[in-house]
Write a protein that holds these residues in place. Structure first.
Motif, PDB file in Angstrom:
ATOM      1  N   TYR A   1       0.828  -1.213   0.000  1.00  0.00           N
ATOM      2  CA  TYR A   1       0.000   0.000   0.000  1.00  0.00           C
ATOM      3  C   TYR A   1       0.861   1.262   0.000  1.00  0.00           C
ATOM      4  CZ  TYR A   1      -3.859  -3.173   0.878  1.00  0.00           C
ATOM      5  OH  TYR A   1      -4.780  -4.186   0.760  1.00  0.00           O
ATOM      6  N   ARG A   2       1.987   1.213   0.678  1.00  0.00           N
ATOM      7  CA  ARG A   2       2.895   2.361   0.627  1.00  0.00           C
ATOM      8  C   ARG A   2       3.431   2.541  -0.798  1.00  0.00           C
ATOM      9  NH1 ARG A   2       4.995  -0.063   5.633  1.00  0.00           N
ATOM     10  NH2 ARG A   2       3.960   0.968   7.382  1.00  0.00           N
TER      11      ARG A   2
ATOM     12  N   HIS B   1       0.820   4.271  -3.023  1.00  0.00           N
ATOM     13  CA  HIS B   1       0.764   5.724  -2.853  1.00  0.00           C
ATOM     14  C   HIS B   1       2.054   6.397  -3.296  1.00  0.00           C
ATOM     15  CE1 HIS B   1      -3.171   6.519  -1.022  1.00  0.00           C
ATOM     16  NE2 HIS B   1      -3.101   5.253  -0.643  1.00  0.00           N
ATOM     17  N   GLU B   2       3.166   5.702  -3.191  1.00  0.00           N
ATOM     18  CA  GLU B   2       4.425   6.245  -3.715  1.00  0.00           C
ATOM     19  C   GLU B   2       4.321   6.501  -5.214  1.00  0.00           C
ATOM     20  OE1 GLU B   2       8.571   4.108  -4.739  1.00  0.00           O
ATOM     21  OE2 GLU B   2       8.050   4.055  -2.618  1.00  0.00           O
TER      22      GLU B   2
ATOM     23  N   ASP C   1       0.331   8.922  -5.702  1.00  0.00           N
ATOM     24  CA  ASP C   1       0.195  10.255  -5.101  1.00  0.00           C
ATOM     25  C   ASP C   1       0.812  11.345  -5.982  1.00  0.00           C
ATOM     26  OD1 ASP C   1      -1.211   9.194  -3.024  1.00  0.00           O
ATOM     27  OD2 ASP C   1       0.322   9.506  -1.499  1.00  0.00           O
TER      28      ASP C   1
ATOM     29  N   LEU D   1      -7.304  11.785  -5.115  1.00  0.00           N
ATOM     30  CA  LEU D   1      -7.124  10.357  -5.349  1.00  0.00           C
ATOM     31  C   LEU D   1      -8.016   9.573  -4.397  1.00  0.00           C
ATOM     32  CD1 LEU D   1      -5.552   7.894  -6.530  1.00  0.00           C
ATOM     33  CD2 LEU D   1      -3.866   8.270  -4.710  1.00  0.00           C
TER      34      LEU D   1
ATOM     35  N   ILE E   1      -9.004   5.588  -3.274  1.00  0.00           N
ATOM     36  CA  ILE E   1      -8.590   4.178  -3.343  1.00  0.00           C
ATOM     37  C   ILE E   1      -9.686   3.316  -2.737  1.00  0.00           C
ATOM     38  CG2 ILE E   1      -6.875   2.465  -2.664  1.00  0.00           C
ATOM     39  CD1 ILE E   1      -5.762   4.576  -4.529  1.00  0.00           C
TER      40      ILE E   1
ATOM     41  N   TYR F   1      -4.557  -1.493   5.175  1.00  0.00           N
ATOM     42  CA  TYR F   1      -4.510  -0.250   4.420  1.00  0.00           C
ATOM     43  C   TYR F   1      -4.739   0.947   5.350  1.00  0.00           C
ATOM     44  CZ  TYR F   1      -5.534   3.440   1.096  1.00  0.00           C
ATOM     45  OH  TYR F   1      -5.514   4.629   0.413  1.00  0.00           O
TER      46      TYR F   1
ATOM     47  N   VAL G   1      -1.641   3.474   5.650  1.00  0.00           N
ATOM     48  CA  VAL G   1      -1.730   4.624   4.752  1.00  0.00           C
ATOM     49  C   VAL G   1      -2.680   5.687   5.266  1.00  0.00           C
ATOM     50  CG1 VAL G   1      -2.344   5.351   2.413  1.00  0.00           C
ATOM     51  CG2 VAL G   1      -1.176   3.172   2.776  1.00  0.00           C
TER      52      VAL G   1
END
Length: 285
Positions: free
Chosen positions: A60-61, A64-65, A68, A78, A80, A91, A95
């Motif tokens: 999950y990181r 977003h990396e 985002d 955004l 999700i 999650y 996040v």
């Protein structure tokens, strides 16, 4: 209003893991986004489920990396959505701390002009089908006013009222469609967006259009595979336009940038009816 609809990235926490021992899912997502360079006028980026394959915080990181900065460059919010491979609680902890994670990951993402994306989580731990419990249906109804001016979009996985052509896979659909339709009937919802099936599909619920976008990690061939289920090394994306009249949706399916075999003619997988039956036995209702 223009919404970029992404789905089914199936990212891993392990950078060396490959989907079906073949697809580098992070490379597939990055490659698809690179092909969208120059896209403009996007009001929201919505990812509708199976963000992760392994449900890890690291996956999950990574999501977003990658997403985002892409969404920020478009100056677009955004959203999700959780899918059947996701783990909502992980999650939320990794996040989105402080957001609701039980019994479902419910969020409202505000857009310009009073519109909103309402995120629903129909995932069932350990299962391949979807379910919306009464609490979430009540929550949804409270955010679906009748005859309101604001335009709302629902995003979820698996999709309602857009069923696979193969009846053998109905056990992986969403249950409780009648209850959801009752909640949405007469509301100001303009469109329901979903993933889960890895190929483009349309339908409706309570007279509201439903759109399923093709997958990013692979795209299923729902027509040419016959009795089998076959997936190709392709990546898909949809663009949803909302204005006067019915929503307008267009989709692109492109070569998969994460295909380690670089062989578009060779299926990522091909399941026989017997193998599909085993999947349903393990993950279906």
């Amino acid at each position: 209003m223009r919404i970029l609809h992404l789905t089914d990235t199936h990212l891993y926490g392990d950078p060396f893991a490959r989907h079906y021992d073949r697809i580098d899912t992070a490379a597939a997502l990055r490659g698809l986004l690179a092909r969208l360079e120059g896209l403009a006028g996007i009001d929201a980026v919505v990812h509708t489920g199976d963000a992760s394959e392994d449900g890890t915080a690291e996956s999950y990181r990574l999501l977003h990396e990658i997403l985002d900065p892409f969404a920020a460059a478009l100056d677009a919010p955004l959203a999700i959505v959780m899918g059947n491979h996701d783990v909502s609680a992980v999650y939320g902890e990794a996040v989105a701390p402080g957001e609701r994670t039980a019994p479902s990951q419910d969020r409202v993402v505000a857009l310009a002009g009073g519109a909103r994306v309402v995120v629903l989580d129909s995932s069932v731990p350990g299962a391949g089908y979807g379910h919306l419990d009464p609490e979430q249906l009540d929550w949804t109804g409270a955010r679906s006013p009748r005859r309101a001016r604001a335009r709302r979009d629902r995003a979820r996985d698996p999709p309602p009222a857009a069923r696979r052509g193969d009846p053998s896979l109905r056990g992986l659909d969403l249950d409780g469609l009648d209850e959801l339709a009752a909640v949405l009937d007469g509301s100001d919802v303009r469109i329901v967006l979903s993933g889960h099936y890895h190929h483009e599909m349309t339908g409706e619920i309570a007279g509201i259009p439903v759109h399923v976008a093709p997958g990013i990690t692979n795209v299923v061939d729902p027509v040419g595979a016959g009795a089998d289920e076959q997936s190709r090394a392709l990546s898909g994306v949809s663009l949803v336009e909302l204005g006067e009249g019915a929503p307008r949706v267009v989709s692109s399916v492109l070569p998969n940038a994460g295909d380690t075999l670089a062989d578009a003619e060779r299926p990522v997988y091909r399941f026989t009816p017997e193998q599909v039956a085993q999947i349903l036995e393990a993950a279906g209702r």
